[in-house]
Design a protein around this motif. Sequence first.
Motif, mmCIF file in Angstrom:
data_model
loop_
_atom_site.group_PDB
_atom_site.id
_atom_site.type_symbol
_atom_site.label_atom_id
_atom_site.label_comp_id
_atom_site.label_asym_id
_atom_site.label_seq_id
_atom_site.Cartn_x
_atom_site.Cartn_y
_atom_site.Cartn_z
ATOM 1 N N LYS A 167 0.845 -1.193 0.000
ATOM 2 C CA LYS A 167 0.000 0.000 0.000
ATOM 3 C C LYS A 167 0.878 1.240 0.000
ATOM 4 O O LYS A 167 1.694 1.448 0.901
ATOM 5 N N SER A 168 0.703 2.067 -1.024
ATOM 6 C CA SER A 168 1.349 3.376 -1.095
ATOM 7 C C SER A 168 0.250 4.414 -0.913
ATOM 8 O O SER A 168 -0.793 4.329 -1.564
ATOM 9 N N GLU A 169 0.482 5.394 -0.037
ATOM 10 C CA GLU A 169 -0.582 6.334 0.296
ATOM 11 C C GLU A 169 -0.032 7.736 0.474
ATOM 12 O O GLU A 169 1.112 7.917 0.898
ATOM 13 N N VAL A 170 -0.864 8.717 0.160
ATOM 14 C CA VAL A 170 -0.589 10.111 0.489
ATOM 15 C C VAL A 170 -1.799 10.645 1.249
ATOM 16 O O VAL A 170 -2.938 10.307 0.938
ATOM 17 N N GLN A 171 -1.526 11.458 2.255
ATOM 18 C CA GLN A 171 -2.587 12.038 3.082
ATOM 19 C C GLN A 171 -2.273 13.508 3.326
ATOM 20 O O GLN A 171 -1.118 13.878 3.517
ATOM 21 N N LEU A 172 -3.295 14.322 3.317
ATOM 22 C CA LEU A 172 -3.173 15.725 3.675
ATOM 23 C C LEU A 172 -4.142 15.971 4.821
ATOM 24 O O LEU A 172 -5.336 15.673 4.695
ATOM 25 N N SER A 173 -3.629 16.469 5.946
ATOM 26 C CA SER A 173 -4.489 16.648 7.116
ATOM 27 C C SER A 173 -4.337 18.048 7.703
ATOM 28 O O SER A 173 -3.303 18.702 7.559
ATOM 29 N N TYR A 174 -5.396 18.463 8.386
ATOM 30 C CA TYR A 174 -5.457 19.759 9.048
ATOM 31 C C TYR A 174 -5.654 19.533 10.536
ATOM 32 O O TYR A 174 -6.566 18.805 10.943
ATOM 33 N N ALA A 175 -4.817 20.145 11.358
ATOM 34 C CA ALA A 175 -4.914 19.992 12.808
ATOM 35 C C ALA A 175 -5.966 20.957 13.344
ATOM 36 O O ALA A 175 -5.745 22.165 13.398
ATOM 37 N N ALA A 176 -7.107 20.426 13.748
ATOM 38 C CA ALA A 176 -8.167 21.245 14.330
ATOM 39 C C ALA A 176 -7.822 21.628 15.773
ATOM 40 O O ALA A 176 -8.277 22.656 16.268
ATOM 41 N N SER A 177 -7.021 20.801 16.446
ATOM 42 C CA SER A 177 -6.522 21.091 17.792
ATOM 43 C C SER A 177 -5.235 20.294 17.966
ATOM 44 O O SER A 177 -4.801 19.598 17.050
ATOM 45 N N ASP A 178 -4.648 20.357 19.166
ATOM 46 C CA ASP A 178 -3.410 19.596 19.378
ATOM 47 C C ASP A 178 -3.663 18.099 19.460
ATOM 48 O O ASP A 178 -2.736 17.304 19.379
ATOM 49 N N LYS A 179 -4.908 17.677 19.601
ATOM 50 C CA LYS A 179 -5.236 16.251 19.704
ATOM 51 C C LYS A 179 -6.054 15.711 18.540
ATOM 52 O O LYS A 179 -6.195 14.506 18.401
ATOM 53 N N THR A 180 -6.618 16.576 17.707
ATOM 54 C CA THR A 180 -7.537 16.128 16.662
ATOM 55 C C THR A 180 -7.183 16.740 15.313
ATOM 56 O O THR A 180 -6.955 17.942 15.219
ATOM 57 N N SER A 181 -7.150 15.895 14.297
ATOM 58 C CA SER A 181 -6.925 16.348 12.920
ATOM 59 C C SER A 181 -7.941 15.693 12.004
ATOM 60 O O SER A 181 -8.466 14.619 12.302
ATOM 61 N N PHE A 182 -8.191 16.339 10.895
ATOM 62 C CA PHE A 182 -9.057 15.805 9.847
ATOM 63 C C PHE A 182 -8.249 15.799 8.557
ATOM 64 O O PHE A 182 -7.468 16.713 8.303
ATOM 65 N N GLY A 183 -8.450 14.757 7.743
ATOM 66 C CA GLY A 183 -7.673 14.688 6.523
ATOM 67 C C GLY A 183 -8.373 13.936 5.412
ATOM 68 O O GLY A 183 -9.454 13.361 5.595
ATOM 69 N N VAL A 184 -7.738 13.968 4.263
ATOM 70 C CA VAL A 184 -8.156 13.177 3.106
ATOM 71 C C VAL A 184 -6.926 12.410 2.643
ATOM 72 O O VAL A 184 -5.795 12.883 2.776
#
Length: 169
Positions: free
Chosen positions: A124-141
Amino acid sequence: MILKRLSIILLLIFSSTSFAFGEEVNNNEHQINFFTGNFDFSDDKQKAILVGFQHQNENLNRDTFLGNVSPITGGFVTENSAAYIYTGIEWNVDMGGLTFTPSFAPGLYHEGDGKDLGHVLEFKSEVQLSYAASDKTSFGVSYNHVSNASLGDKNPGANSYMFNFIRNF
């Protein structure tokens, strides 16, 4: 039904506090990535909903000239009972408010009633882009490609995209 139950269980884990057995856990030592998306979206006959999780232990990371490298372990299951478990590495590249995370992980694939990828050993080769909503939680694609590198008689591969919920604890 299994996917729905797995989703509920994983969401309960993510919503838990940072206390275990009455003792405080060190902040951001572990990272769990819960994801859901579309397995093999580029094949109209074989595409399926998937849910999965991935664990990263921050204590095992290393800063390198390629960015912050750390081991990962995870798996996913599709609505067609296909399953993939893997372990590998990821690079975390801080881009200000965003984090770019490419990864590579060999793993074991079971087709269930899903797509025949040609071999039990898949990569599995993967790329992810994520945004840190807080120091403990991030959302990504994320986007990944699973392939057997021509180890089997056939190598159709599978392309997937996912939406990620990442929790540090």
